[in-house]
Design a protein around this motif. Sequence first.
Motif, PDB file in Angstrom:
ATOM      1  N   SER A   1      -8.585  -0.939 -10.509  1.00 16.07           N
ATOM      2  CA  SER A   1      -8.023  -1.020  -9.160  1.00 16.07           C
ATOM      3  C   SER A   1      -6.932  -2.083  -9.179  1.00 16.07           C
ATOM      4  CB  SER A   1      -9.100  -1.369  -8.132  1.00 16.07           C
ATOM      5  OG  SER A   1      -9.696  -2.622  -8.416  1.00 16.07           O
TER       6      SER A   1
ATOM      7  N   GLU B   1       0.843  -1.204   0.000  1.00 16.14           N
ATOM      8  CA  GLU B   1       0.000   0.000   0.000  1.00 16.14           C
ATOM      9  C   GLU B   1       0.878   1.254   0.000  1.00 16.14           C
ATOM     10  OE1 GLU B   1      -3.363   2.368   2.673  1.00 16.14           O
ATOM     11  OE2 GLU B   1      -2.673   0.389   3.332  1.00 16.14           O
TER      12      GLU B   1
ATOM     13  N   THR C   1      -7.861   2.919  -0.183  1.00 13.69           N
ATOM     14  CA  THR C   1      -7.546   1.528   0.103  1.00 13.69           C
ATOM     15  C   THR C   1      -8.846   0.879   0.556  1.00 13.69           C
ATOM     16  OG1 THR C   1      -5.311   2.089   0.783  1.00 13.69           O
ATOM     17  CG2 THR C   1      -6.158  -0.044   1.515  1.00 13.69           C
TER      18      THR C   1
ATOM     19  N   TYR D   1       2.297   1.767  -3.407  1.00 13.97           N
ATOM     20  CA  TYR D   1       1.224   2.205  -4.306  1.00 13.97           C
ATOM     21  C   TYR D   1       0.991   3.707  -4.139  1.00 13.97           C
ATOM     22  CZ  TYR D   1      -3.257   2.288  -6.728  1.00 13.97           C
ATOM     23  OH  TYR D   1      -4.282   2.570  -7.602  1.00 13.97           O
ATOM     24  N   ARG D   2       0.988   4.158  -2.898  1.00 12.88           N
ATOM     25  CA  ARG D   2       0.794   5.593  -2.642  1.00 12.88           C
ATOM     26  C   ARG D   2       1.975   6.410  -3.156  1.00 12.88           C
ATOM     27  NH1 ARG D   2      -3.573   6.864   0.337  1.00 12.88           N
ATOM     28  NH2 ARG D   2      -4.729   5.128   1.241  1.00 12.88           N
TER      29      ARG D   2
ATOM     30  N   VAL E   1      -6.386   8.743  -3.282  1.00 12.67           N
ATOM     31  CA  VAL E   1      -6.045   7.326  -3.311  1.00 12.67           C
ATOM     32  C   VAL E   1      -6.797   6.637  -2.172  1.00 12.67           C
ATOM     33  CG1 VAL E   1      -4.200   5.619  -3.129  1.00 12.67           C
ATOM     34  CG2 VAL E   1      -3.778   7.800  -4.282  1.00 12.67           C
TER      35      VAL E   1
ATOM     36  N   CYS F   1      -6.215  -1.023  -3.971  1.00  7.91           N
ATOM     37  CA  CYS F   1      -6.234   0.437  -4.018  1.00  7.91           C
ATOM     38  C   CYS F   1      -6.673   0.923  -5.394  1.00  7.91           C
ATOM     39  CB  CYS F   1      -4.846   1.006  -3.729  1.00  7.91           C
ATOM     40  SG  CYS F   1      -4.167   0.634  -2.109  1.00  7.91           S
TER      41      CYS F   1
ATOM     42  N   ARG G   1      -7.598   5.135  -7.467  1.00  7.11           N
ATOM     43  CA  ARG G   1      -7.634   6.589  -7.327  1.00  7.11           C
ATOM     44  C   ARG G   1      -8.970   7.083  -7.869  1.00  7.11           C
ATOM     45  NH1 ARG G   1      -2.807  10.229  -7.648  1.00  7.11           N
ATOM     46  NH2 ARG G   1      -3.648  12.302  -7.332  1.00  7.11           N
TER      47      ARG G   1
END
Length: 191
Positions: free
Chosen positions: A144, A127, A171, A130-131, A169, A162, A164
């Motif tokens: 996703s 995560e 989760t 990903y961010r 963003v 996750c 956007r």
Amino acid sequence: MSNINSNKRELSSEERDELLKALKTRFEKNMSRHKDIEWAKVQAKLEANSEKLWSLDEMEITGGEPDVVGYDKNTGEYIFYDCSAESPKGRRSICYDREALEARKEYKPENTAVDMAAAMGIEVLTEEQYRELQQLGKFDLKTSSWVKTPADIRKLGGAIFCDRRYDTVFTYHNGAESYYAARGFRGLLKV
């Protein structure tokens, strides 16, 4: 056609040249993703590691559009993430892992995010990673991506993903056995 099920983990010289050309073009087109990194140094690392090149080719073949997003000074490795606008097309409609796939009574997907990543020689993004990717652009506006699920969540039958939306963003969670046409996974490779 993907080589995922093949035992051959090395590209022909033509495949290698084609991949390096595609990676260089993407690298030069997206300099904001990798400030202060020189392509010549990345290419030298890639040319010295045929198995990592094979993994990058698998990322490319499945629609990931891998690109350099960083450099780990401690290990001396370049970090590649899947940078396709949407979750890679060749990695969608999959559940999270083998345990989830086996738990399905019917309508089993063809594969899992964890198994595909392992076969490709890459890791599923966490995560946090990903961010970090989302700081470099806007990804998964319509799709996703499964992300590495913490063991305590997975033990209870869940998995996280996750995307956007609304310039934010998010989760979320699902049963690990679920799968959707618009959900795949993004990977990373260190070279």
